[in-house]
Design an enzyme around this catalytic site. Structure first.
Site, PDB file in Angstrom:
ATOM      1  N   ARG A  54       0.804  -1.225   0.000  1.00 54.83           N
ATOM      2  CA  ARG A  54       0.000   0.000   0.000  1.00 54.83           C
ATOM      3  C   ARG A  54       0.837   1.277   0.000  1.00 54.83           C
ATOM      4  O   ARG A  54       0.613   2.190  -0.799  1.00 54.83           O
ATOM      5  CB  ARG A  54      -0.915   0.044   1.248  1.00 54.83           C
ATOM      6  CG  ARG A  54      -2.140  -0.795   1.149  1.00 54.83           C
ATOM      7  CD  ARG A  54      -2.490  -1.322   2.522  1.00 54.83           C
ATOM      8  NE  ARG A  54      -1.529  -2.374   2.831  1.00 54.83           N
ATOM      9  CZ  ARG A  54      -1.749  -3.652   2.571  1.00 54.83           C
ATOM     10  NH1 ARG A  54      -2.908  -4.029   2.136  1.00 54.83           N
ATOM     11  NH2 ARG A  54      -0.815  -4.554   2.801  1.00 54.83           N
ATOM     12  N   THR A  55       1.801   1.370   0.914  1.00 58.58           N
ATOM     13  CA  THR A  55       2.500   2.634   1.095  1.00 58.58           C
ATOM     14  C   THR A  55       3.374   2.947  -0.118  1.00 58.58           C
ATOM     15  O   THR A  55       3.351   4.072  -0.632  1.00 58.58           O
ATOM     16  CB  THR A  55       3.353   2.577   2.384  1.00 58.58           C
ATOM     17  OG1 THR A  55       2.541   2.053   3.428  1.00 58.58           O
ATOM     18  CG2 THR A  55       3.850   3.949   2.777  1.00 58.58           C
ATOM     19  N   LYS A  82      25.821  -4.575  -1.002  1.00 57.51           N
ATOM     20  CA  LYS A  82      27.294  -4.698  -0.999  1.00 57.51           C
ATOM     21  C   LYS A  82      27.888  -4.039   0.234  1.00 57.51           C
ATOM     22  O   LYS A  82      29.091  -3.813   0.306  1.00 57.51           O
ATOM     23  CB  LYS A  82      27.871  -4.031  -2.256  1.00 57.51           C
ATOM     24  CG  LYS A  82      27.366  -4.613  -3.564  1.00 57.51           C
ATOM     25  CD  LYS A  82      27.949  -3.824  -4.727  1.00 57.51           C
ATOM     26  CE  LYS A  82      27.118  -3.988  -5.976  1.00 57.51           C
ATOM     27  NZ  LYS A  82      27.400  -2.928  -6.945  1.00 57.51           N
ATOM     28  N   ARG A 104      11.179   3.970   3.936  1.00 55.57           N
ATOM     29  CA  ARG A 104      10.711   2.978   4.922  1.00 55.57           C
ATOM     30  C   ARG A 104      11.923   2.195   5.377  1.00 55.57           C
ATOM     31  O   ARG A 104      12.752   1.770   4.544  1.00 55.57           O
ATOM     32  CB  ARG A 104       9.671   2.042   4.324  1.00 55.57           C
ATOM     33  CG  ARG A 104       9.376   0.850   5.230  1.00 55.57           C
ATOM     34  CD  ARG A 104       8.202   0.051   4.793  1.00 55.57           C
ATOM     35  NE  ARG A 104       6.959   0.767   5.071  1.00 55.57           N
ATOM     36  CZ  ARG A 104       5.743   0.211   5.028  1.00 55.57           C
ATOM     37  NH1 ARG A 104       5.619  -1.057   4.723  1.00 55.57           N
ATOM     38  NH2 ARG A 104       4.666   0.919   5.286  1.00 55.57           N
ATOM     39  N   HIS A 132       4.503   5.941  11.615  1.00 55.00           N
ATOM     40  CA  HIS A 132       4.080   5.760  10.219  1.00 55.00           C
ATOM     41  C   HIS A 132       3.092   6.918   9.979  1.00 55.00           C
ATOM     42  O   HIS A 132       1.880   6.732   9.952  1.00 55.00           O
ATOM     43  CB  HIS A 132       3.405   4.390  10.075  1.00 55.00           C
ATOM     44  CG  HIS A 132       3.141   3.945   8.664  1.00 55.00           C
ATOM     45  ND1 HIS A 132       3.283   4.767   7.563  1.00 55.00           N
ATOM     46  CD2 HIS A 132       2.708   2.744   8.177  1.00 55.00           C
ATOM     47  CE1 HIS A 132       2.966   4.082   6.467  1.00 55.00           C
ATOM     48  NE2 HIS A 132       2.623   2.857   6.817  1.00 55.00           N
TER      49      HIS A 132
HETATM   50  N1   CP Z   1      -0.454  -0.158   5.929  1.00 51.73           N
HETATM   51  C1   CP Z   1       0.758  -0.342   5.378  1.00 51.73           C
HETATM   52  O1   CP Z   1       1.748   0.322   5.712  1.00 51.73           O
HETATM   53  O2   CP Z   1       0.786  -1.322   4.421  1.00 51.73           O
HETATM   54  P1   CP Z   1       2.088  -1.746   3.572  1.00 51.73           P
HETATM   55  O3   CP Z   1       3.037  -2.375   4.542  1.00 51.73           O
HETATM   56  O4   CP Z   1       1.570  -2.696   2.526  1.00 51.73           O
HETATM   57  O5   CP Z   1       2.662  -0.485   2.965  1.00 51.73           O
END
Ligand code: CP
Length: 310
Positions: A54-55, A82, A104, A132
């Site tokens: 999603r993100t 590496k 992320r 998040h």
């Molecule tokens: N909700 C969420 O962060 O989903 P993903 O890990 O798929 O990005």
């Protein structure tokens, strides 16, 4: 430059400003042609060191719908494999003159480390157990559109609170906006400092659900467990799973949310996840694109020689 590392420290009016900004993009995304050129000529780099559906996709779609050039760094094929350090990678991305970097990472604080090394806004797409922020914002947008008002709204967040950056960002946003937040988890998955978070902790899910307006379910983050005692999936479903019977304890018009990915039949039954009119799980995904468009547009205003925000 100003990035979005977390929701801690954002004032309620700043959160509400971002939610209002997202509304125009919800409308755009519902049109047959979903593209504007606000970010034409800008380069956005997505660097995801952890898996995402999603993100990652919604940040990519968000940047493209705003007219930016979006590049996804494939960590698995990069020189990270590496042995290149996080900071050397950050300096490399910076030298390519990105106008925004979305990160992320599995380590709490890694995104801040990168933000200190680069010249453009950095957006946190989830760092370890920390925050998040765009998930917290998209969840707040989903709740606002469904319920209208945050003050006094009874929100239950149930699941692996200890490891959940989603829970942290939601708690920060929703308490700032005046909601009555209840968190529910098995004892081993409740943060030790929960008392400082302005929420009411529960271990009994049935008690937490009483008259709730919003029920947000979280998965067990097995990849972050470090020896905690947790029930088996069957026991977990019995104690903490959201079934139709259990949902009846909440308000009659309570909405059901889950950030995904879901483990159907563990924290949420399939018939609840798919409950028409009550489950807003796919709406959350839709709001995610609009919310990320708002964050990218607002945070690149300075680079576009527009007035910054606030
Ligand atoms: N909700 C969420 O962060 O989903 P993903 O890990 O798929 O990005």
């Amino acid at each position: 430059h100003r990035g979005l590392l977390g929701l801690a420290g954002l004032a309620p009016h700043e959160i509400l400003f971002l939610l209002d900004e997202a509304e125009q993009w919800v409308e755009l995304n519902r049109q047959p042609t979903k593209r504007v050129d606000h970010l034409r000529g800008l380069t956005i780099i997505n660097a995801f060191y952890e898996n995402s559906t999603r993100t990652l996709l919604s940040f990519e779609i968000a940047g493209k719908r705003l007219g930016a050039d979006v590049v996804n760094m494939s960590v698995g094929q990069s020189s990270v494999k590496k042995g290149e350090t996080l900071i050397d990678t950050a300096m490399t991305l910076n030298a390519m003159r990105a106008d925004a970097i979305v990160i992320r990472h599995a380590s709490s604080g890694a995104v801040r480390l990168i933000a200190e090394k680069v010249d453009c806004p950095v957006l946190n797409a989830g760092d370890g157990q920390h925050e998040h922020p765009t998930q917290g914002l998209l969840d707040a947008l989903t709740i606002k559109r469904a319920k209208g008002e945050f003050v006094g709204l009874k929100v239950v967040i149930c699941g692996d609170i200890l490891h959940s950056r989603v829970a942290r960002s939601n708690i920060l946003a929703l308490t700032a906006l005046g909601a009555d937040v209840r968190v529910c988890a098995p004892p081993a998955l409740m943060p030790a400092d929960i008392e400082r978070m302005r929420v009411t902790p529960y271990h009994d899910f049935d008690a937490a659900l009483k008259d709730a307006d919003v029920v947000m379910m979280l998965r067990l983050q097995n990849e972050r467990m470090t020896g905690q005692f947790i029930p088996s999936p069957r026991e977990y479903r019995h104690l903490y799973g959201l079934s139709v019977d259990r949902l009846a304890r909440a308000a009659g018009d309570a909405i059901v949310m889950h950030p995904g990915p879901m483990n159907r039949g563990v924290e949420i039954d399939s018939n609840v996840a798919d409950l028409p009119g009550r489950s807003l799980i796919t709406t959350q995904v839709e709001m995610g694109v609009a919310m990320r468009m708002a964050c990218l547009e607002v945070l690149t205003r300075k680079a576009r020689k527009l007035e910054g925000w606030q």
